[in-house]
Design an enzyme around this catalytic site. Structure first.
Site, PDB file in Angstrom:
ATOM      1  N   CYS A 167       1.740  -6.883  18.418  1.00 34.29           N
ATOM      2  CA  CYS A 167       1.622  -6.215  19.714  1.00 34.29           C
ATOM      3  C   CYS A 167       0.445  -6.786  20.505  1.00 34.29           C
ATOM      4  O   CYS A 167       0.442  -7.964  20.817  1.00 34.29           O
ATOM      5  CB  CYS A 167       1.546  -4.697  19.537  1.00 34.29           C
ATOM      6  SG  CYS A 167       1.817  -3.777  21.085  1.00 34.29           S
TER       7      CYS A 167
ATOM      8  N   HIS B 294       6.679  -4.041  17.196  1.00 40.09           N
ATOM      9  CA  HIS B 294       5.974  -3.497  16.038  1.00 40.09           C
ATOM     10  C   HIS B 294       6.868  -3.589  14.795  1.00 40.09           C
ATOM     11  O   HIS B 294       7.749  -2.750  14.620  1.00 40.09           O
ATOM     12  CB  HIS B 294       5.627  -2.025  16.272  1.00 40.09           C
ATOM     13  CG  HIS B 294       4.560  -1.795  17.299  1.00 40.09           C
ATOM     14  ND1 HIS B 294       3.224  -1.766  16.981  1.00 40.09           N
ATOM     15  CD2 HIS B 294       4.633  -1.585  18.635  1.00 40.09           C
ATOM     16  CE1 HIS B 294       2.514  -1.543  18.074  1.00 40.09           C
ATOM     17  NE2 HIS B 294       3.352  -1.431  19.089  1.00 40.09           N
TER      18      HIS B 294
ATOM     19  N   GLU C 117       6.115  -2.710  11.877  1.00 38.44           N
ATOM     20  CA  GLU C 117       5.871  -1.511  11.055  1.00 38.44           C
ATOM     21  C   GLU C 117       6.641  -0.296  11.562  1.00 38.44           C
ATOM     22  O   GLU C 117       6.739   0.705  10.852  1.00 38.44           O
ATOM     23  CB  GLU C 117       4.374  -1.211  10.983  1.00 38.44           C
ATOM     24  CG  GLU C 117       3.740  -0.703  12.253  1.00 38.44           C
ATOM     25  CD  GLU C 117       3.442  -1.800  13.264  1.00 38.44           C
ATOM     26  OE1 GLU C 117       2.935  -1.448  14.352  1.00 38.44           O
ATOM     27  OE2 GLU C 117       3.699  -2.988  12.978  1.00 38.44           O
TER      28      GLU C 117
END
Length: 222
Positions: free
Chosen positions: A88, A202, A204
């Protein structure tokens, strides 16, 4: 903290989504022999074998905190030779300059970061484009150095990943674009150069495909 062999350092300069990133990298590392260390100590970044540079919030704040934390030099040293994954704003920081706050970046990949210019534009369904882009979008894998980047290994083309951003990267050299996404036009959603790979989205927050990217990063030998 004792930095052991095969350690991934998640850089803690006060601006990253550290818990989510570290948990995802830890899940990806399970059974691989890698240790994941969230660290704010420059010497531990220098000692680690791989680096993850997260970031969220405003670019000026992220660059200021990285500099004032004393971690900027160790990140630059690591990026010179070790596999580094930017996430990011951690991706945006790798470029030369961001229009957000007229902020210089780390200059590791030539290019700029610009704001989406989508005022008055309509999406295919007739709704207005919103800035920030927030939600799931497809990523098209772009050939890098003649082949799809190894960090994409096993990830289906046009997979969905989770985005939250108002600014995006404009690499100066198209060869540094490793993934593209369409949001009112194509933009670079993944960039790469030598031992560096970074994503605007992202991993994650992107379910199994995001974990696959982190897992591939751990096995990548640039």
């Amino acid at each position: 903290m004792n930095i052991e062999a095969k350690t991934v350092a998640v850089v803690d300069y006060g601006m990253g989504n550290l818990r989510s990133v570290s948990q995802a990298v830890q899940a990806a590392a399970e059974g691989s022999g890698w240790t994941v260390a969230v660290t704010s100590r420059p010497e531990e970044v220098r000692a680690a074998q791989r680096i993850v540079l997260p970031g969220q919030g405003a670019m000026p704040d992220c660059m200021r905190e990285l500099r004032e934390s004393g971690l900027q030099e160790s990140v630059l040293e690591a990026a010179a030779s070790k596999p580094l994954f930017g996430v990011c704003v951690g991706m945006q920081m790798l470029l030369d300059h961001s229009a957000e706050g007229d902020t210089p970046g780390l200059g590791l990949i030539p290019g700029d970061v610009v704001r989406f210019d989508l005022a008055g534009r309509l999406q295919p369904d007739g709704s207005r484009y919103k800035v920030p882009q927030m939600g799931w979008n497809r990523v098209r894998q772009v050939a890098h150095a003649g082949a799809v980047h190894p960090v994409w290994a096993g990830v289906p083309e046009e997979s969905y990943f989770y985005f939250v951003h108002s600014f995006h990267a404009l690499p100066r050299d198209a060869a540094h674009t490793a993934g593209e996404t369409d949001y009112g036009g194509r933009f670079a959603s993944a960039i790469a150069r030598d031992n560096i790979f970074a994503t605007q989205f992202h991993p994650e927050k992107s379910s199994g495909q995001g974990l696959a990217l982190y897992r591939n990063f751990l096995h990548w030998n640039p």
